[in-house]
Design a protein around this motif. Structure first.
Motif, PDB file in Angstrom:
ATOM      1  N   ASP A 178       0.522  -1.722   0.238  1.00  0.00           N
ATOM      2  CA  ASP A 178       0.098  -0.099  -0.014  1.00  0.00           C
ATOM      3  C   ASP A 178       0.856   1.116   0.194  1.00  0.00           C
ATOM      4  O   ASP A 178       1.739   1.709   1.086  1.00  0.00           O
ATOM      5  N   ILE A 179       0.908   2.026  -1.255  1.00  0.00           N
ATOM      6  CA  ILE A 179       1.983   2.469  -1.580  1.00  0.00           C
ATOM      7  C   ILE A 179       1.132   3.991  -0.443  1.00  0.00           C
ATOM      8  O   ILE A 179       1.894   5.553  -0.014  1.00  0.00           O
ATOM      9  N   LEU A 180       0.261   4.160  -1.087  1.00  0.00           N
ATOM     10  CA  LEU A 180      -0.215   5.540  -0.684  1.00  0.00           C
ATOM     11  C   LEU A 180      -1.620   5.262  -1.133  1.00  0.00           C
ATOM     12  O   LEU A 180      -1.674   4.666  -0.347  1.00  0.00           O
ATOM     13  N   SER A 181      -2.595   6.098   0.217  1.00  0.00           N
ATOM     14  CA  SER A 181      -4.055   5.849   0.230  1.00  0.00           C
ATOM     15  C   SER A 181      -4.394   5.682  -1.114  1.00  0.00           C
ATOM     16  O   SER A 181      -4.780   6.643  -1.823  1.00  0.00           O
ATOM     17  N   GLY A 182      -4.612   4.861  -1.649  1.00  0.00           N
ATOM     18  CA  GLY A 182      -5.666   4.077  -2.106  1.00  0.00           C
ATOM     19  C   GLY A 182      -5.093   3.961  -3.219  1.00  0.00           C
ATOM     20  O   GLY A 182      -5.658   3.244  -4.523  1.00  0.00           O
ATOM     21  N   LEU A 183      -3.575   3.714  -3.261  1.00  0.00           N
ATOM     22  CA  LEU A 183      -2.577   3.125  -3.963  1.00  0.00           C
ATOM     23  C   LEU A 183      -2.179   1.801  -3.870  1.00  0.00           C
ATOM     24  O   LEU A 183      -1.338   1.780  -2.846  1.00  0.00           O
ATOM     25  N   LYS A 184      -1.851   1.007  -4.442  1.00  0.00           N
ATOM     26  CA  LYS A 184      -1.326  -0.286  -4.249  1.00  0.00           C
ATOM     27  C   LYS A 184      -0.895  -1.110  -5.561  1.00  0.00           C
ATOM     28  O   LYS A 184      -1.244  -1.232  -6.249  1.00  0.00           O
ATOM     29  N   PHE A 185       0.673  -1.659  -4.978  1.00  0.00           N
ATOM     30  CA  PHE A 185       1.115  -2.295  -6.192  1.00  0.00           C
ATOM     31  C   PHE A 185       1.276  -4.051  -5.110  1.00  0.00           C
ATOM     32  O   PHE A 185       1.211  -4.504  -4.514  1.00  0.00           O
ATOM     33  N   THR A 186       0.968  -4.630  -6.198  1.00  0.00           N
ATOM     34  CA  THR A 186       1.003  -6.010  -6.215  1.00  0.00           C
ATOM     35  C   THR A 186       2.013  -6.497  -7.156  1.00  0.00           C
ATOM     36  O   THR A 186       2.321  -6.591  -8.700  1.00  0.00           O
ATOM     37  N   LEU A 187       2.871  -7.781  -7.133  1.00  0.00           N
ATOM     38  CA  LEU A 187       4.003  -8.534  -7.576  1.00  0.00           C
ATOM     39  C   LEU A 187       3.798  -9.683  -7.483  1.00  0.00           C
ATOM     40  O   LEU A 187       3.942 -10.175  -6.375  1.00  0.00           O
ATOM     41  N   SER A 188       2.856 -11.093  -8.172  1.00  0.00           N
ATOM     42  CA  SER A 188       3.074 -11.547  -7.712  1.00  0.00           C
ATOM     43  C   SER A 188       3.584 -13.072  -9.277  1.00  0.00           C
ATOM     44  O   SER A 188       3.859 -12.749 -10.033  1.00  0.00           O
ATOM     45  N   GLY A 189       4.400 -13.771  -8.745  1.00  0.00           N
ATOM     46  CA  GLY A 189       4.924 -14.546  -9.109  1.00  0.00           C
ATOM     47  C   GLY A 189       4.724 -16.001  -9.342  1.00  0.00           C
ATOM     48  O   GLY A 189       4.419 -16.597  -8.067  1.00  0.00           O
ATOM     49  N   SER A 190       4.398 -16.637 -10.371  1.00  0.00           N
ATOM     50  CA  SER A 190       4.198 -18.549 -10.214  1.00  0.00           C
ATOM     51  C   SER A 190       4.955 -19.225 -11.211  1.00  0.00           C
ATOM     52  O   SER A 190       5.304 -19.368 -12.327  1.00  0.00           O
ATOM     53  N   THR A 191       4.550 -20.305 -10.573  1.00  0.00           N
ATOM     54  CA  THR A 191       5.482 -21.480 -11.210  1.00  0.00           C
ATOM     55  C   THR A 191       4.842 -22.915 -11.130  1.00  0.00           C
ATOM     56  O   THR A 191       3.911 -23.093 -10.003  1.00  0.00           O
ATOM     57  N   GLN A 192       4.204 -23.688 -11.992  1.00  0.00           N
ATOM     58  CA  GLN A 192       3.613 -24.825 -12.293  1.00  0.00           C
ATOM     59  C   GLN A 192       4.383 -25.889 -12.883  1.00  0.00           C
ATOM     60  O   GLN A 192       4.712 -25.496 -14.076  1.00  0.00           O
ATOM     61  N   ARG A 193       4.095 -26.811 -11.848  1.00  0.00           N
ATOM     62  CA  ARG A 193       5.039 -27.802 -12.671  1.00  0.00           C
ATOM     63  C   ARG A 193       4.656 -29.315 -12.375  1.00  0.00           C
ATOM     64  O   ARG A 193       3.941 -29.760 -11.821  1.00  0.00           O
ATOM     65  N   ASP A 194       4.602 -29.920 -14.016  1.00  0.00           N
ATOM     66  CA  ASP A 194       3.556 -30.753 -13.880  1.00  0.00           C
ATOM     67  C   ASP A 194       4.265 -32.331 -14.859  1.00  0.00           C
ATOM     68  O   ASP A 194       4.811 -32.075 -15.832  1.00  0.00           O
ATOM     69  N   GLN A 195       4.290 -32.801 -13.887  1.00  0.00           N
ATOM     70  CA  GLN A 195       5.507 -34.456 -14.161  1.00  0.00           C
ATOM     71  C   GLN A 195       4.477 -35.026 -14.894  1.00  0.00           C
ATOM     72  O   GLN A 195       3.506 -35.903 -13.894  1.00  0.00           O
ATOM     73  N   TYR A 196       4.341 -35.969 -15.543  1.00  0.00           N
ATOM     74  CA  TYR A 196       3.261 -37.245 -16.274  1.00  0.00           C
ATOM     75  C   TYR A 196       4.208 -37.848 -16.769  1.00  0.00           C
ATOM     76  O   TYR A 196       4.893 -38.236 -17.514  1.00  0.00           O
ATOM     77  N   ASN A 197       3.896 -39.209 -16.588  1.00  0.00           N
ATOM     78  CA  ASN A 197       4.584 -40.587 -16.578  1.00  0.00           C
ATOM     79  C   ASN A 197       3.395 -41.539 -16.519  1.00  0.00           C
ATOM     80  O   ASN A 197       2.441 -41.570 -16.380  1.00  0.00           O
ATOM     81  N   TYR A 198       3.466 -41.794 -18.345  1.00  0.00           N
ATOM     82  CA  TYR A 198       2.689 -43.388 -18.782  1.00  0.00           C
ATOM     83  C   TYR A 198       3.513 -44.438 -19.055  1.00  0.00           C
ATOM     84  O   TYR A 198       4.380 -44.436 -19.436  1.00  0.00           O
ATOM     85  N   ASN A 199       2.529 -45.351 -18.952  1.00  0.00           N
ATOM     86  CA  ASN A 199       3.301 -46.713 -18.749  1.00  0.00           C
ATOM     87  C   ASN A 199       1.816 -47.757 -19.178  1.00  0.00           C
ATOM     88  O   ASN A 199       1.012 -47.978 -18.871  1.00  0.00           O
ATOM     89  N   SER A 200       1.925 -48.354 -20.249  1.00  0.00           N
ATOM     90  CA  SER A 200       1.411 -49.801 -20.877  1.00  0.00           C
ATOM     91  C   SER A 200       2.457 -50.277 -21.680  1.00  0.00           C
ATOM     92  O   SER A 200       3.538 -50.509 -21.549  1.00  0.00           O
ATOM     93  N   TYR A 201       1.726 -52.392 -20.892  1.00  0.00           N
ATOM     94  CA  TYR A 201       2.050 -52.821 -21.238  1.00  0.00           C
ATOM     95  C   TYR A 201       0.978 -54.611 -22.009  1.00  0.00           C
ATOM     96  O   TYR A 201       0.353 -54.577 -21.043  1.00  0.00           O
ATOM     97  N   LEU A 202       0.951 -54.882 -23.081  1.00  0.00           N
ATOM     98  CA  LEU A 202       0.213 -56.305 -23.490  1.00  0.00           C
ATOM     99  C   LEU A 202       1.206 -57.021 -23.294  1.00  0.00           C
ATOM    100  O   LEU A 202       2.411 -57.553 -24.187  1.00  0.00           O
ATOM    101  N   ASN A 203       0.705 -57.899 -22.410  1.00  0.00           N
ATOM    102  CA  ASN A 203       1.994 -59.236 -22.550  1.00  0.00           C
ATOM    103  C   ASN A 203       1.400 -59.871 -23.505  1.00  0.00           C
ATOM    104  O   ASN A 203       1.253 -60.081 -24.789  1.00  0.00           O
ATOM    105  N   SER A 204       1.943 -61.214 -23.329  1.00  0.00           N
ATOM    106  CA  SER A 204       2.821 -62.355 -24.368  1.00  0.00           C
ATOM    107  C   SER A 204       1.834 -62.916 -24.984  1.00  0.00           C
ATOM    108  O   SER A 204       0.669 -63.601 -25.433  1.00  0.00           O
ATOM    109  N   LEU A 205       0.057 -62.711 -23.574  1.00  0.00           N
ATOM    110  CA  LEU A 205      -1.232 -63.484 -23.955  1.00  0.00           C
ATOM    111  C   LEU A 205      -1.753 -62.648 -24.675  1.00  0.00           C
ATOM    112  O   LEU A 205      -3.486 -62.811 -25.581  1.00  0.00           O
TER     113      LEU A 205
END
Length: 1004
Positions: A442-469
């Motif tokens: 809150d810098i002055l009356s009525g004046l406001k400064f906002t700084l935001s930082g975000s990071t999203q990390r999405d680790q996706y692992n897929y595995n499939s197996y069709l067996n010998s039968l």
């Protein structure tokens, strides 16, 4: 000179000593004065009903001293004469009392009328509902849907006018979410989905949140509301606000439920004995014994389906002091699907801390959320049709216990469904982490400064197996596929807010900057085969023994880094609480688009007139609220694009779908060539929306509601298959902007408190919406495309046919089918060809015609809530009307001539065995998709024990999908209406479920 220096330092040392003693004396005097005047003040804080208020923040202004009231509203604090006590509590006006001679100060807090008004979240801020000039629907946590929800989007089903959320019973499938009709013909990357904002973080994944951690969801529907988010907001914006501790409150809560789910409806297929009788009655030879008939009566649906059990637990803690709020929660969710070997298990951890400094002039916020999901799935595209088509006259096992298979059998569903289920495995893990930090000054009356930082990390692992039968990998000795990819999303937002009130004028300004970087597909995937045994499945690909390089396949997913830079601003003006004005402008730049169109402007303007505050309304006491809203704005759609969308791309080339590898100087080499043309003029789709709305309240707001009319026009539609000349381009198609699409409609919401007494209340809410969708153009002066065809469903003898057409003048999802003309004298299905003649043979593709569309005319929801003392009961009825569903599943099953190879439904018993055309996909199988569903009914009882540590305990029972009224002959009419091929049921519908659950909510 030297003497003078010594003298100077000697005097300086003397002054230091004197100053030290002087400061010490002053501090001692101040302490003594405070000690003489210090005293302890006690008292009680009550509300407007003179009931004690626990958790009220009591602080001494200008000092760090403070406390909170206890469960009886009592407080005690050390103060000095002349100091001022400040009393604050959420939802009440603050009260300040100067310390006098009395040692007892009792305070009564008055409710804050402004805070008690509905507050909605808008882009980069909040606003009172009465001051909103755009079309926004706000849903609070207490109004969310109850049930087994795998994603928060399901909380809104039937609650928001114009929002259509459809989901099957699959625990691993996200619902389709369409707001105010489809505005694009693209489907990749969620191009038709609304844009999500979580706690101010644009583009955050909605799957990182547990439903129990959500405080409210605000749906921004028109461009005057969404344009502040620029090039990603054409499909609307859904803003999610999570729960935070309130000032002066400490809370511990636990919620849980357990449920069981069963298939709500099955397709009625013939038993083994019924199929034998059907064949005999039609003069057919008995089935071959034992390969096609071993005397069994096998219900394959029963073998694949099961009762699903689910559980959910959420434990959360939150606390707040005078200068901080903090909290944490953990959520565990397990949903066993009603098809065996399908399930979703998810654990979500969340923590936050908000700290304030310098008398609230500096605020620091830190939020951390982690969601870890483990999924088990099956090859649904094979199992769902097989459990219907496979002959019921054979059992699943041979005498030696192995699965019974007949690989020589032709037709549909030729593989043993139980073998498909148990000899093939799909497992995946999705770990998402979202970290967000905010600095607010809150810098002055009525004046406001906002700084935001975000990071999203999405680790996706897929595995499939069709067996010998596995019947999907015969003689391959096991096929393993592993994929591991990391996606990261980094966002930095900085903006100024300035609010000023003077006289009857109120001004609010917003100016900001945004930077975002998305890095996707950072990983690899590989498939290999030929294992010595199945013991390790996909866990060690090194042990595979491929006989050639062609048996090793790598995923073609190049790493992409996409950047978005934006500047935005907004001004809001209010005069005399009657006249409202808002304007915004966003300048977006994206690296996904062509060099000539990297930046785009997205303006919006809206106005409101609070008619209720005009003098002439005083003579109309029936009205308690009346406001007119008008808005126009432009928003964009850049979702689903990567960094390579507009540039010339080289890659591996294939010929007629075969491998692009060739032998060169004794080495196996990939054929490299152009696979995508450059388009420096490619830009985002732009959606311009005009919205006119009226908000009203009657009889002291016992009845409230709104009416909205909108026109939403999207231009510069992007399609990736525009034909171009090979004399000018490398490849025969190009991705370009050329089309236009329009949605127009009306939305009505009506809320009413019908009965309200001290012991009983009845609240009801109805929302109805109508939308008309039409494609206006697919061409411009440079690129020409009269129409194109979609929905290639396959089926016997129909592999090259399409069942939908995208053409100007018609809605997206328009069906393009053969016209059924009934049966001839021999019982054979007949059709009308292009010349108008009736034929009893399979028609040509040129004989197809337009036959309705999949877009619903009306979407509705009706909610009722009854409260009697400590009991509560509510139910939700929702549905759609006016849409069509192509029941390709029934068409494919309706094949009496092939009943020696596959099962048939009971529906086919009324067909002639001679009908060689009964299976053809025609408008005979285009059915009404209208339905009315009792979606949820919940009965609860709240216990409020007279124990200070326990606030309340609520026990409840609930049922979902309790009954359905529809004429649709398939499993369920709630098929996917999103994407480019909406409204199709084609042997791929994961059965809908009926759910019963018991749960509790406890607050401490």
């Amino acid at each position: 000179m030297k003497k003078n220096y010594h003298y100077f330092f000697k005097q300086l040392s003397y002054l230091k000593k004197q100053s030290f003693f002087l400061i010490f004396a002053l501090l001692f005097s101040a302490y003594a004065a405070h000690a003489q005047s210090a005293k302890t003040v006690t008292g009680t804080v009550t509300d407007e009903k003179n009931e004690p208020l626990p958790g009220v923040s009591v602080s001494v202004i200008g000092t760090g001293r403070g406390t909170n009231t206890d469960v009886k509203g009592h407080y005690s604090i050390s103060v000095s004469n002349g100091e001022v006590l400040r009393f604050t509590f959420v939802g009440y006006l603050k009260n300040e009392v100067a310390i006098g001679a009395s040692a007892t100060i009792n305070v009564n807090l008055t409710p804050d009328a402004k805070q008690l008004k509905d507050v909605v979240v808008i882009g980069y801020g909040t606003s009172s509902k009465k001051d909103v000039t755009g079309s926004i629907t706000s849903i609070k946590a207490e109004d969310f849907n109850v049930g087994v929800t795998t994603t928060p989007a399901e909380l809104l089903q039937g609650k928001v006018p114009g929002l259509n959320v459809t989901k099957s019973g699959d625990p691993n499938q996200a619902p389709s979410v369409v707001l105010r009709g489809p505005s694009t013909i693209r489907t990749t990357g969620g191009a038709q989905e609304p844009f999500y904002v979580i706690d101010g973080i644009p583009g955050a994944s909605i799957d990182v949140l547990a439903p129990a951690d959500i405080e409210s969801i605000d749906v921004l529907k028109d461009a005057s509301s969404t344009a502040i988010y620029g090039s990603r907001a054409a499909n609307g914006v859904i803003i999610v606000t999570t729960k935070k501790a309130k000032s002066g409150q400490n809370r511990l809560s636990y919620s849980a439920y357990a449920s069981l789910e069963n298939v709500s409806k099955k397709i009625d297929m013939l038993s083994g004995d019924e199929l034998r009788k059907y064949l005999a009655d039609n003069g057919q030879k008995p089935l071959t014994t034992p390969i096609d008939d071993d005397g069994s009566n096998t219900n394959w649906q029963n073998l694949i389906e099961r009762t699903g059990y689910s559980q959910n637990h959420n434990l959360s803690y939150g606390g707040a002091s005078n200068n901080a709020e903090y909290g944490a929660s953990v959520n565990y969710f397990k949903n066993d699907g009603i098809l065996k070997r399908t399930s979703l298990e998810r654990t979500i951890y969340r923590g936050y801390i908000n700290q304030r400094f310098f008398d609230n002039h500096l605020k620091l916020n830190l939020n951390l959320t982690n969601s870890n999901s483990n999924s088990n799935d099956i090859f649904q595209q094979n199992i769902l049709p097989a459990m219907l088509f496979y002959l019921p006259t054979v059992g699943p096992f041979n005498p030696d216990g192995s699965y019974k298979e007949n690989y020589t059998r032709t037709g549909s569903g030729t593989l043993n469904p139980l073998s498909l289920l148990n000899n093939n495995t799909i497992k995946s893990n999705d770990n998402k982490t979202l970290i967000n930090g905010v600095v607010q000054v809150d810098i002055l009356s009525g004046l406001k400064f906002t700084l935001s930082g975000s990071t999203q990390r999405d680790q996706y692992n897929y595995n499939s197996y069709l067996n010998s039968l596995s019947g999907l990998a015969v003689n391959l000795n096991g096929v393993a596929h592993r994929t591991s990819t990391l996606n990261t999303n980094t966002i930095v937002e900085s903006y100024f807010n300035y609010d000023k009130e003077f006289g009857q004028h109120t001004l609010k300004f917003l100016a900001g900057y945004s930077y975002q970087q998305n890095r996707t597909n950072d990983g690899f995937g590989v498939q290999t085969q030929n294992f010595s045994n199945d013991n390790l499945a996909y866990n060690n690909l090194f042990l595979s023994n491929p006989s050639s390089v062609s048996q090793i396949a790598f995923d073609n997913n190049p790493i992409s880094t996409l950047r978005l830079i934006s500047y935005y601003g907004r001004v809001q003006y209010q005069f005399a609480d009657k006249y409202l004005f808002q304007a915004s402008l966003r300048d977006d730049g994206s690296s996904a688009f062509g060099a000539n169109h990297r930046y785009g402007l997205f303006p919006a303007v809206s106005a409101g007139w609070r008619i209720i505050n005009e003098d002439f309304m005083k003579n109309m006491p029936v009205f308690s609220d009346l406001k007119l809203r008008v808005g126009y704005g432009v928003s964009g759609n850049s979702v689903g694009f990567d960094a390579f969308s507009s540039i010339l791309i080289y890659g591996t080339q294939s010929v007629n779908g075969t491998s692009s590898k060739f032998l060169y100087n004794g080495n196996v080499t990939n054929a490299i060539g152009a696979v995508r043309n450059e388009n420096p003029d490619l830009k985002w789709e732009s959606t311009a929306t005009t919205n006119i709305g009226l908000d009203f309240g009657l009889f002291k707001n016992r009845i409230t509601g709104s009416i909205d009319y909108y026109i939403k026009k999207t231009s510069d539609l992007i399609y990736d298959q525009y034909p171009v000349s090979l004399t000018q381009y490398f490849t025969p198609t190009i991705t370009a902007n050329a089309g236009k699409i329009k949605n127009s409609g009306i939305e009505v919401v009506l809320n009413s408190t019908i009965v309200k007494t001290s012991d009983f209340s009845w609240r009801t809410s109805v929302n109805v919406s109508h939308n008309k969708n039409v494609i206006e153009s697919l061409s411009n002066g440079k690129f020409n495309l009269p129409q194109f065809y979609t929905a290639q469903l396959g089926g016997k003898g129909q592999s090259g046919n399409y069942s939908q057409i995208v053409q100007p003048g018609y809605a997206l999802g328009t069906f393009y089918l053969w016209h059924y003309m009934g049966k001839n004298d021999q019982g054979v299905s007949t059709y009308q060809n292009a010349a108008g003649n009736v034929i009893a043979t399979q028609p040509l593709t040129t004989d197809q015609r337009i036959a309705g569309n999949a877009q619903p005319n009306i979407i509705y929801g009706w909610t009722n809530t009854f409260v009697y003392k400590n009991f509560d009961f509510n139910f939700l009825i929702r549905g759609v009307t006016g849409n069509k569903i192509l029941n390709a599943t029934l068409a494919n099953l309706n094949n009496p001539a092939d009943s020696r190879l596959q099962n048939i439904p009971r529906f086919t018993l009324g067909e002639s065995f001679k009908d060689i055309n009964g299976y053809l996909i025609s408008d005979r199988f285009l059915e009404s998709g209208s339905y009315l569903r009792l979606d949820n009914a919940t009965l609860g009882y709240t216990i409020k024990p007279k124990i200070p540590a326990i606030k309340s305990i609520r026990l409840y029972v609930s049922g979902n999908n309790l009954f359905l009224i529809t004429k649709y002959k398939g499993i369920d009419p709630e098929v996917n209406i999103g994407g480019l091929t909406p409204g199709i049921d084609n042997n791929n519908f994961y059965p809908k479920t009926r759910t019963f659950l018991m749960g509790l909510n406890a607050s401490f």
